[in-house]
Design a protein around this motif. Structure first.
Motif, PDB file in Angstrom:
ATOM      1  N   LEU A  19      21.002 -74.353  44.665  1.00 26.93           N
ATOM      2  CA  LEU A  19      19.807 -73.570  44.386  1.00 26.93           C
ATOM      3  C   LEU A  19      20.070 -72.562  43.276  1.00 26.93           C
ATOM      4  N   ILE A  20      21.243 -71.933  43.320  1.00 24.71           N
ATOM      5  CA  ILE A  20      21.622 -70.924  42.339  1.00 24.71           C
ATOM      6  C   ILE A  20      22.681 -71.510  41.414  1.00 24.71           C
ATOM      7  N   THR A  21      22.405 -71.527  40.117  1.00 22.05           N
ATOM      8  CA  THR A  21      23.371 -72.007  39.134  1.00 22.05           C
ATOM      9  C   THR A  21      24.148 -70.825  38.567  1.00 22.05           C
ATOM     10  N   PRO A  22      25.464 -70.787  38.763  1.00 22.11           N
ATOM     11  CA  PRO A  22      26.243 -69.672  38.221  1.00 22.11           C
ATOM     12  C   PRO A  22      26.528 -69.868  36.737  1.00 22.11           C
ATOM     13  N   GLY A  23      26.397 -68.800  35.971  1.00 16.39           N
ATOM     14  CA  GLY A  23      26.619 -68.898  34.535  1.00 16.39           C
ATOM     15  C   GLY A  23      27.083 -67.584  33.955  1.00 16.39           C
ATOM     16  N   ILE A  24      27.019 -67.498  32.640  1.00 18.59           N
ATOM     17  CA  ILE A  24      27.508 -66.317  31.941  1.00 18.59           C
ATOM     18  C   ILE A  24      26.603 -65.996  30.767  1.00 18.59           C
ATOM     19  N   CYS A  25      26.475 -64.721  30.465  1.00 15.91           N
ATOM     20  CA  CYS A  25      25.870 -64.260  29.209  1.00 15.91           C
ATOM     21  C   CYS A  25      26.994 -64.146  28.188  1.00 15.91           C
ATOM     22  N   SER A  26      26.809 -64.710  27.021  1.00 13.00           N
ATOM     23  CA  SER A  26      27.896 -64.679  26.037  1.00 13.00           C
ATOM     24  C   SER A  26      28.226 -63.256  25.597  1.00 13.00           C
ATOM     25  N   VAL A  27      27.292 -62.308  25.769  1.00 10.57           N
ATOM     26  CA  VAL A  27      27.584 -60.916  25.397  1.00 10.57           C
ATOM     27  C   VAL A  27      28.683 -60.318  26.256  1.00 10.57           C
ATOM     28  N   THR A  28      29.028 -60.975  27.371  1.00 10.44           N
ATOM     29  CA  THR A  28      30.145 -60.522  28.184  1.00 10.44           C
ATOM     30  C   THR A  28      31.413 -60.423  27.349  1.00 10.44           C
ATOM     31  N   PHE A  29      31.554 -61.340  26.397  1.00 10.03           N
ATOM     32  CA  PHE A  29      32.726 -61.359  25.527  1.00 10.03           C
ATOM     33  C   PHE A  29      32.276 -61.427  24.073  1.00 10.03           C
ATOM     34  N   ARG A  30      31.649 -60.369  23.624  1.00  2.00           N
ATOM     35  CA  ARG A  30      31.094 -60.341  22.263  1.00  2.00           C
ATOM     36  C   ARG A  30      32.158 -60.567  21.193  1.00  2.00           C
ATOM     37  N   ARG A  31      33.382 -60.092  21.463  1.00  4.72           N
ATOM     38  CA  ARG A  31      34.400 -60.145  20.404  1.00  4.72           C
ATOM     39  C   ARG A  31      35.021 -61.528  20.251  1.00  4.72           C
ATOM     40  N   LEU A  32      34.736 -62.440  21.180  1.00  5.43           N
ATOM     41  CA  LEU A  32      35.332 -63.765  21.131  1.00  5.43           C
ATOM     42  C   LEU A  32      34.394 -64.761  20.450  1.00  5.43           C
ATOM     43  N   PRO A  33      34.932 -65.765  19.787  1.00  7.11           N
ATOM     44  CA  PRO A  33      34.075 -66.798  19.192  1.00  7.11           C
ATOM     45  C   PRO A  33      33.386 -67.619  20.265  1.00  7.11           C
ATOM     46  N   ALA A  34      32.296 -68.250  19.893  1.00  7.71           N
ATOM     47  CA  ALA A  34      31.498 -69.019  20.850  1.00  7.71           C
ATOM     48  C   ALA A  34      32.336 -70.087  21.546  1.00  7.71           C
ATOM     49  N   ALA A  35      33.203 -70.754  20.817  1.00  7.28           N
ATOM     50  CA  ALA A  35      33.999 -71.819  21.417  1.00  7.28           C
ATOM     51  C   ALA A  35      34.890 -71.285  22.526  1.00  7.28           C
ATOM     52  N   GLU A  36      35.445 -70.086  22.352  1.00  6.38           N
ATOM     53  CA  GLU A  36      36.310 -69.514  23.371  1.00  6.38           C
ATOM     54  C   GLU A  36      35.504 -69.044  24.571  1.00  6.38           C
ATOM     55  N   VAL A  37      34.322 -68.488  24.338  1.00 11.19           N
ATOM     56  CA  VAL A  37      33.451 -68.101  25.454  1.00 11.19           C
ATOM     57  C   VAL A  37      33.111 -69.322  26.302  1.00 11.19           C
ATOM     58  N   ALA A  38      32.746 -70.399  25.651  1.00  8.52           N
ATOM     59  CA  ALA A  38      32.390 -71.616  26.384  1.00  8.52           C
ATOM     60  C   ALA A  38      33.580 -72.174  27.156  1.00  8.52           C
ATOM     61  N   ARG A  39      34.746 -72.165  26.541  1.00 10.40           N
ATOM     62  CA  ARG A  39      35.937 -72.676  27.235  1.00 10.40           C
ATOM     63  C   ARG A  39      36.254 -71.828  28.468  1.00 10.40           C
ATOM     64  N   LEU A  40      36.237 -70.508  28.313  1.00 11.00           N
ATOM     65  CA  LEU A  40      36.531 -69.625  29.439  1.00 11.00           C
ATOM     66  C   LEU A  40      35.539 -69.836  30.581  1.00 11.00           C
ATOM     67  N   ALA A  41      34.264 -69.940  30.228  1.00  5.85           N
ATOM     68  CA  ALA A  41      33.238 -70.104  31.252  1.00  5.85           C
ATOM     69  C   ALA A  41      33.419 -71.414  32.008  1.00  5.85           C
ATOM     70  N   ALA A  42      33.654 -72.490  31.288  1.00 11.78           N
ATOM     71  CA  ALA A  42      33.825 -73.783  31.934  1.00 11.78           C
ATOM     72  C   ALA A  42      35.090 -73.812  32.792  1.00 11.78           C
ATOM     73  N   ASP A  43      36.174 -73.249  32.273  1.00 14.20           N
ATOM     74  CA  ASP A  43      37.413 -73.220  33.043  1.00 14.20           C
ATOM     75  C   ASP A  43      37.274 -72.377  34.305  1.00 14.20           C
ATOM     76  N   ALA A  44      36.382 -71.400  34.283  1.00 10.54           N
ATOM     77  CA  ALA A  44      36.143 -70.550  35.451  1.00 10.54           C
ATOM     78  C   ALA A  44      35.164 -71.186  36.438  1.00 10.54           C
TER      79      ALA A  44
END
Length: 270
Positions: A19-44
């Motif tokens: 029912l609830i999809t867990p996700g992330i706002c990319s602003v959580t890690f503004r200083r990181l490039p998009a590719a690294e944000v996506a990798r961290l989120a998926a790995d988590a």
């Protein structure tokens, strides 16, 4: 490459979609490039991302928008929303159209927007009327692009209280305009939960973080009573939505896996 954790319809005989999809706002890690944000989120173990328009996907930079979209796809994340900074004020020189075009390029079905630049008590009747008109026009443009809009639930805007948010949604009167929710700063658990209960049928997504007191950042587990109550209410409502991590203690990527694990467990009510 990270495993594909994108949520979707359950296979015949398989487990039901959460029912609830867990996700992330990319602003959580503004200083990181998009590719690294996506990798961290998926790995988590997160499944969705809201790309921010300030750093990772500016509306005037189509190359950056494409890069963010490709990063999400590469790591199996669903782009659930575009975190814009459209303020719905009459002196906006570009209006909502560039934001809508960027959202479509990003593959986002929803755009987060802001309700003016004044709090509900400070705004004059004329300022409120102007924001209503700007949101109504933005909702029309969004509808033309197949987009839903979600109001940022935030102090210093016309969505600084539940009552003003509900009133604003009714004044705009657009079927594709709903609201985000997040815990109001310094609100005790009971007060925050009462506000969510009053707004819940109009909520499209929530921003997840634990601040107490003020903007002191705590691990999610340290406000377990609040978040347990939040997800209890949302499960009772029964409508699917995303729960998007927006801040973590110290802006530290190293704590994301721990925080995401807490979010997944509490969102699933385990």
């Amino acid at each position: 490459m990270s495993r594909n954790r994108q949520s979707g319809p359950p296979s015949p005989g398989g487990p039901p979609a959460p029912l609830i999809t867990p996700g992330i706002c990319s602003v959580t890690f503004r200083r990181l490039p998009a590719a690294e944000v996506a990798r961290l989120a998926a790995d988590a173990g997160l499944a969705a991302v809201e790309w921010g328009a300030d750093v990772h996907a500016p509306p005037g930079d189509p190359d950056a928008v494409r890069t963010a979209r490709e990063a999400a796809e590469r790591h199996g994340l669903r782009c659930c929303s575009y975190g814009s900074y459209f303020r719905a004020v009459p002196d906006d020189p570009d209006g909502f159209a560039p934001v809508a075009r960027a959202a479509v390029l990003l593959g986002a079905p929803r755009v987060r927007v802001w309700a003016g630049t004044e709090g509900s008590r400070e705004a004059t009747a004329e300022q409120r009327a102007a924001t209503v008109a700007a949101l109504r026009e933005a909702a029309r443009t969004g509808a033309d692009h197949g987009l839903e809009l979600g109001l940022e639930f935030h102090g210093g805007t016309l969505t600084d209280t539940v009552a003003s948010t509900v009133r604003l949604l009714e004044e705009v009167g657009a079927d594709n305009l709903r609201s985000y929710w997040q815990p109001p700063q310094n609100a005790p658990d009971e007060e925050a939960l009462a506000g969510l209960a009053a707004l819940a049928d109009r909520v499209c997504a929530i921003h997840v973080f634990s601040w107490w007191p003020g903007n002191h950042r705590l691990p999610l587990a340290e406000r377990a009573g609040l978040w347990g109550g939040v997800f209890g209410l949302l499960h009772e409502r029964g409508a699917p939505l995303e729960a998007l991590m927006e801040f973590v203690p110290g802006d530290d990527p190293a704590v994301l896996a721990r925080e995401a694990d807490t979010l997944r467990r509490v969102a699933a009510r385990r």
